[in-house]
Write a protein that holds these residues in place. Structure first.
Motif, short mmCIF file in Angstrom:
data_model
loop_
_atom_site.label_atom_id
_atom_site.label_comp_id
_atom_site.label_asym_id
_atom_site.label_seq_id
_atom_site.Cartn_x
_atom_site.Cartn_y
_atom_site.Cartn_z
N GLU A 5 0.81 -1.22 0.00
CA GLU A 5 0.00 0.00 0.00
C GLU A 5 0.85 1.29 0.00
O GLU A 5 0.33 2.38 -0.22
CB GLU A 5 -0.98 0.02 1.18
CG GLU A 5 -0.34 0.06 2.54
CD GLU A 5 -0.06 -1.30 3.16
OE1 GLU A 5 0.23 -1.35 4.36
OE2 GLU A 5 -0.12 -2.33 2.43
N ASP A 6 2.15 1.14 0.22
CA ASP A 6 3.04 2.30 0.26
C ASP A 6 3.95 2.42 -0.97
O ASP A 6 4.83 3.28 -1.01
CB ASP A 6 3.91 2.23 1.52
CG ASP A 6 3.08 2.29 2.78
OD1 ASP A 6 2.06 2.99 2.79
OD2 ASP A 6 3.46 1.60 3.76
N MET A 7 3.74 1.55 -1.96
CA MET A 7 4.61 1.54 -3.14
C MET A 7 4.60 2.86 -3.91
O MET A 7 5.65 3.35 -4.33
CB MET A 7 4.23 0.40 -4.09
CG MET A 7 4.51 -0.96 -3.54
SD MET A 7 6.25 -1.35 -3.61
CE MET A 7 6.19 -3.09 -3.35
N ALA A 8 3.43 3.44 -4.13
CA ALA A 8 3.35 4.70 -4.89
C ALA A 8 4.13 5.80 -4.18
O ALA A 8 4.92 6.52 -4.81
CB ALA A 8 1.90 5.11 -5.10
N GLU A 9 3.93 5.91 -2.88
CA GLU A 9 4.65 6.93 -2.12
C GLU A 9 6.17 6.68 -2.18
O GLU A 9 6.95 7.62 -2.32
CB GLU A 9 4.17 6.96 -0.67
CG GLU A 9 4.78 8.11 0.10
CD GLU A 9 4.09 8.34 1.43
OE1 GLU A 9 4.79 8.79 2.34
OE2 GLU A 9 2.89 8.09 1.55
N ALA A 10 6.57 5.44 -2.08
CA ALA A 10 8.00 5.11 -2.16
C ALA A 10 8.56 5.49 -3.53
O ALA A 10 9.68 6.00 -3.63
CB ALA A 10 8.22 3.62 -1.89
N SER A 11 7.78 5.28 -4.59
CA SER A 11 8.28 5.63 -5.93
C SER A 11 8.47 7.14 -6.05
O SER A 11 9.41 7.60 -6.70
CB SER A 11 7.36 5.09 -7.02
OG SER A 11 6.13 5.77 -7.03
N TRP A 12 7.60 7.93 -5.40
CA TRP A 12 7.79 9.39 -5.41
C TRP A 12 9.04 9.77 -4.64
O TRP A 12 9.81 10.64 -5.06
CB TRP A 12 6.58 10.09 -4.81
CG TRP A 12 5.32 9.91 -5.60
CD1 TRP A 12 5.21 9.80 -6.96
CD2 TRP A 12 4.01 9.81 -5.08
NE1 TRP A 12 3.89 9.63 -7.31
CE2 TRP A 12 3.13 9.64 -6.18
CE3 TRP A 12 3.47 9.85 -3.80
CZ2 TRP A 12 1.75 9.51 -6.03
CZ3 TRP A 12 2.10 9.73 -3.65
CH2 TRP A 12 1.27 9.56 -4.74
#
Length: 152
Positions: A103-110
């Motif tokens: 659930e935190d992948m998008a934030e990590a990619s940013w």
């Protein structure tokens, strides 16, 4: 080269407090990623001030990036080869095993994009060309250069 940035509000000052520090995202064409009112800015920037993410570790001063690579590797609990691949965009956070929950992948990619921009800055570039959901985008360091933003 002329690049465009869209903001939900007028930009008066740029600091390092936001998600992307003093970097703003630009594109070759005007785009809108916000609902409602927005402001479009353009800048003129010399292409020599921008490096492609894929070229970061081929630069003659690439050893200057070792601390950033180590920092990202430690943050994500990955090896340094994967951290380097994330910074240069040859891999994404979705491609590797790390301590990031699904659930935190998008934030990590940013967050990784900020490492990419910081790497460009460490090599003496003002910006970096990255890939995002819109295609090519440019992260340009703008703190102290607000006067370059031309309201459209």
């Amino acid at each position: 080269m002329q690049l465009f940035h869209t903001s939900p509000s007028e930009i008066k000052e740029i600091n390092e407090l936001g998600r992307f520090g003093d970097f703003l995202f630009f594109s070759n064409d005007e785009y809108v990623m916000t609902a409602g009112e927005h402001v479009v800015y353009s800048i003129e920037i010399d292409e020599e001030q921008i490096i492609e993410a894929s070229q970061l570790f081929y630069h003659e001063d690439a050893e200057k990036l070792e601390a950033l690579v180590s920092e990202l590797a430690e943050e994500l609990e990955i090896d340094e080869d994967d951290a380097e691949a994330l910074i240069e965009e040859s891999k994404s956070i979705y491609d590797i095993e790390s301590n990031v929950e699904a659930e935190d992948m998008a934030e990590a990619s940013w967050n990784i994009q900020l490492y990419t921009a910081r790497a460009a800055k460490a090599l003496g570039f003002r910006g970096v060309e990255v890939e995002d959901e819109q295609g090519s985008a440019f992260m340009i360091a703008m703190q102290g250069n607000e006067n370059e933003l031309v309201k459209q």
